[in-house]
Scaffold this active site. Sequence first.
Site, PDB file in Angstrom:
ATOM      1  N   GLU A   1       0.898  -1.185  -0.001  1.00  0.00           N
ATOM      2  CA  GLU A   1      -0.005  -0.012   0.062  1.00  0.00           C
ATOM      3  C   GLU A   1       0.893   1.093   0.037  1.00  0.00           C
ATOM      4  O   GLU A   1       0.625   2.204   0.941  1.00  0.00           O
ATOM      5  CB  GLU A   1      -0.904  -0.097   1.222  1.00  0.00           C
TER       6      GLU A   1
ATOM      7  N   CYS B   1     -10.707   0.780   7.942  1.00  0.00           N
ATOM      8  CA  CYS B   1     -10.145   1.930   8.572  1.00  0.00           C
ATOM      9  C   CYS B   1     -10.862   3.165   7.559  1.00  0.00           C
ATOM     10  O   CYS B   1     -11.068   4.126   8.308  1.00  0.00           O
ATOM     11  CB  CYS B   1      -8.678   1.975   8.244  1.00  0.00           C
TER      12      CYS B   1
END
Lengths: 647, 647
Positions: free
Chosen positions: A311, A404
């Site tokens: 990521e 998240c």
Amino acid sequence: MVRTHDVCAPATPSAVAGHDLTPLPVGAVALDPARELGAWQTVNRERTLPHVVERLGSTGVLDNLRRLVGESDAPFRGPLFADSDLHKTLEAIAWEAARVPADQPWEPFARAAAVLLARVQREDGYLDSHVQGDAARAPWADMRWGHELYVLGHLVQAAVARERATGRDDLMAVARRFADLAVAEFGPSSTRADGLCGHPEVETALVELYRHTGERAYLDTAAAMLDRRGAGALGAGPFEPSYFQDHLPVRESHEATGHAVRQLYLAAGMADVAAETGDGTLEAALERLWASAHGTKAYVTGGMGSRHRDESFGDPYELPPDRAYAETCAAIAAFQWDWRMLLASGDARHADAMERVLLNGIAAGVSTDGRRFFYSNPLQLRSGHDGASEDTPSERLDWYGCACCPPNLARLVSSLGAYVATGTEQRARLYLYAAGTVRLGATTLDVRTDYPWDGRVEIDVTGPLEELALRVPGWCEDAALEVDGVAADAAPDPDGYVRAALAPGGHRIVLTLPMPVDVLAPHPRVDAVRGCVALRRGPVVFCLEQPDLPAGVPLEDVRIDLTVAPRVGPGVRSLRAGATVLAEGVVRSSEGLPRATALRRSSRPSAPSGMLPGRIALRAIPYARWANRAGGAMRVWIPVDEEGLTT
Amino acid sequence: MVRTHDVCAPATPSAVAGHDLTPLPVGAVALDPARELGAWQTVNRERTLPHVVERLGSTGVLDNLRRLVGESDAPFRGPLFADSDLHKTLEAIAWEAARVPADQPWEPFARAAAVLLARVQREDGYLDSHVQGDAARAPWADMRWGHELYVLGHLVQAAVARERATGRDDLMAVARRFADLAVAEFGPSSTRADGLCGHPEVETALVELYRHTGERAYLDTAAAMLDRRGAGALGAGPFEPSYFQDHLPVRESHEATGHAVRQLYLAAGMADVAAETGDGTLEAALERLWASAHGTKAYVTGGMGSRHRDESFGDPYELPPDRAYAETCAAIAAFQWDWRMLLASGDARHADAMERVLLNGIAAGVSTDGRRFFYSNPLQLRSGHDGASEDTPSERLDWYGCACCPPNLARLVSSLGAYVATGTEQRARLYLYAAGTVRLGATTLDVRTDYPWDGRVEIDVTGPLEELALRVPGWCEDAALEVDGVAADAAPDPDGYVRAALAPGGHRIVLTLPMPVDVLAPHPRVDAVRGCVALRRGPVVFCLEQPDLPAGVPLEDVRIDLTVAPRVGPGVRSLRAGATVLAEGVVRSSEGLPRATALRRSSRPSAPSGMLPGRIALRAIPYARWANRAGGAMRVWIPVDEEGLTT
């Protein structure tokens, strides 16, 4: 330097009283629910936030805490930082309480959550359901992956929001006990070399807690955590130190690198510490990081993070549209970082960046109905994409194993008003053009606009305001300004503003920002979109989506014909509905073509003769609105029809 | 169906006696060490294999086994399938023993390894140092990740190679005991739904063991393992079932998907089972997989695997050059799969694919000095690349934490002779044009050529050969054939061959394959290299590399001018040395350009005026040779200078 609960917006550096960079007090802005940002807040309140609260219950986030007080026997569920989903939600609830004080439907939930957290909290202040629920784990044993300080950071931000928005200190009591424990463990006098979190977030939160309480130890602890970076204290493992931004001292940072959310939250924390300490070496590092991130590693949507693997940020100019990670949380973190850079410098390019990522990279993260989300935000989806993985779904999902992003979106959208303007009743700056009312002491700005769909912004000013600085967006040429019906100089100053000097009394200011359709060519080093253009109007990036094409025409075969200028099309002007840009296109079938074609006689690459062109009208929609209809291919960068130009 | 040790090449389907698709016996081919493939075998023997053997000792692979018999107290090191590094090395050693019988420097090592493995092996035949060395683990407890059958597969292949090459059965005794245990546990009568390996490899190995021993149970077990796929028996987890190719029954496969090495070894195993059982549904699935892999998911180098995340295939036409994973092991697996497809069908396109990946995708995996390796093989490296990660180093490394590739290269290169031709003394086919001698019973083919650097192939035939089929590579136009000085028809048949009919006696055959420089345009759906071309000559793909550019000219600023045809340049003609292709180029500085540029008046994207062109001579080198000098940028796909063409 004490801040009371009613003078600071979410997470903002301290400001000099009277300065036009002073953040707005909570509740100073009311956005028009009939226009873009206000409407988004309504969807967020009525759809997203209830959905998020429901999922906290159904996915185990609350049970993870309840089991620690004997009220659940479910095993721990979710990622080890699952508590932070609750904390972000509590922050959103707080901002909603400030935004609509007359109706606080989640106050019982918030109060009960504060009670539950207080009961779970250990005697010494520690509070992390993942560690507390596992006898084999000890607090602070794994700074690399433990995320305990990350969880603390979100708890602190929620507590600050709740006390500022509602005056209630129940959550703050819990947060301060945990924060005080962290200060004792990791403060400047700590001898722990690994006194930093593998996932930055706590730094910006501790600085805000310092602003809120006046307790210097919180600022000093945040600064100490920054100072410990780069010594390799997080230890070795399969992930490189740069993944955690632990490969260099922060003051030597020169390139945005590693896990994108980590890098961007860290930069926000660095900006906070720099703002409070005046540390010039930190500021210089931030300038370098910003040039790297925005100059070579940001998508046209403002999204950041080019790699799915880790990521993470990629190399400079490595910006694949299809494999863009561009996590929603990274976009939110970039927005927060630019807010801090804006307050520190006043430079309007930071507001430009906030606007770009808000209306494109962040807005794409949630469906128009507010209940489905993207985690990664690609700029291209191919026909035949395998959407089986949560990592690259073909459409927004209603939740994620690592969730998240949804509560992060909720807290941002509920606090959007805070980012519209800064200043005092004498001098103010306006950044984000959103219909609504801004109250600065005795001064009121009544803003009427259909921005970002129309470039006309009318502002009725009442009160003692002496100067209003209006951001001229970087995308805009030929802005025009009128004050009380008289044309004024609209050439922006070096910081990117036009300024209206006002005598006391009432005034009408009209800012006009022309919005032709911009055809954007990429930087020549961005290999992944060579030969393509993107369409943008005002701050809004557009895309082509399969449902707008005739049946049987795959998006991959479409080219744009730039001999005809793209133009604005009809459509309800809202990210939630259907604004359009129209262009001319050509279809060139690629069916049956060989994988690669040797050019023996031709002096330049040309489409194989099998490609039969057909003309087609192209309808582009705002990128942020893609994947709200039946799924299918999408692309922001559109190949240019070179054949048509040379034959 | 019993095969003896001297009639089968490495890992080959059974063949009908007398058929020209019969694999060559071990030792039938001797490649000329002064020419390309033979020289590579010399480097492999003299440099790579000693290096690999040394690393087996220094990285713990041997200690992992020794500790189980009390001869080491080091903890387990390496990935859980570390044993397979030893097994692959033993396979390479076996092929070297066959290749150079008079000099077997590693025989003591191989014999000692067989003894060690026999001592470590459990009473019931189980043999996996990772599981045996950890009291908390039980055999076959985790079929998803355990890799035990993968390790068995490599052990079997090593044992078959050793017995075929040397007649020694010590390793075979160990391998059969382990294989028999696997048959008992996972054979057709097993009720274990999860009787398959999360990492395919054992399937192809068991079929070869069946060919070698005649024991049908090995074939049936391999087939049963294939049949169990697609039922989700590997269980759930963060990785999708498609990562393991467990998302569909193998007969329903239609798209190359998931982890690339797994997919390609699985396909090889499917081809083996299909060859032995005549299973038409498996063959049809293989055709679909091949069309997907080679038609939409292969790089121009033959490499496969577009994503770093999960080391996996991407969507169709998702072929980024910079983030190409193209693992060396995947390239080797693709080579092995195509060999099986070639033997089953005779279709020369499979030999084309083998040649392409061997000379490009595989050859790039090792340095010219034979001791440094790439794991992933990108087609582009940018200036300023962060090479800190093993995942994307800027240059070949001398070893990897997961060192699957180096010993895999060693075993392939040592067995290259086996893939050159097939047939009998009456009828033969020649696939890979390499200087050397091929012996088929009483027939001898003496091949003289500088291929792949020159397209002239001279073959002196002695013996009773009646027909020789010569592959006409798919890249070749206008092949010419001469038999005993007389021109013959050189139009390839539908399978891709020209055939020379020969009377008994001696003959000289000359095949001429013209090798102009091919300028390749990508398929229009391969977005990542739009506007670029690749240079290829014969089967060899070329690239530009920073060391060949003038100082101060970053590779990213170089464009190719296709108004001048690229031509062959000087240089020693060897992948190990310096063949070149020359072209004309233009330098267009991108310094200081904005991230994206709005085109207001132009009808097409054009380079901003800041780009100052300068003409430059371009020198391209074989892709496989990149990163053998001082590091720097590299690219296979070169942007075409469009400015020069339209002004």
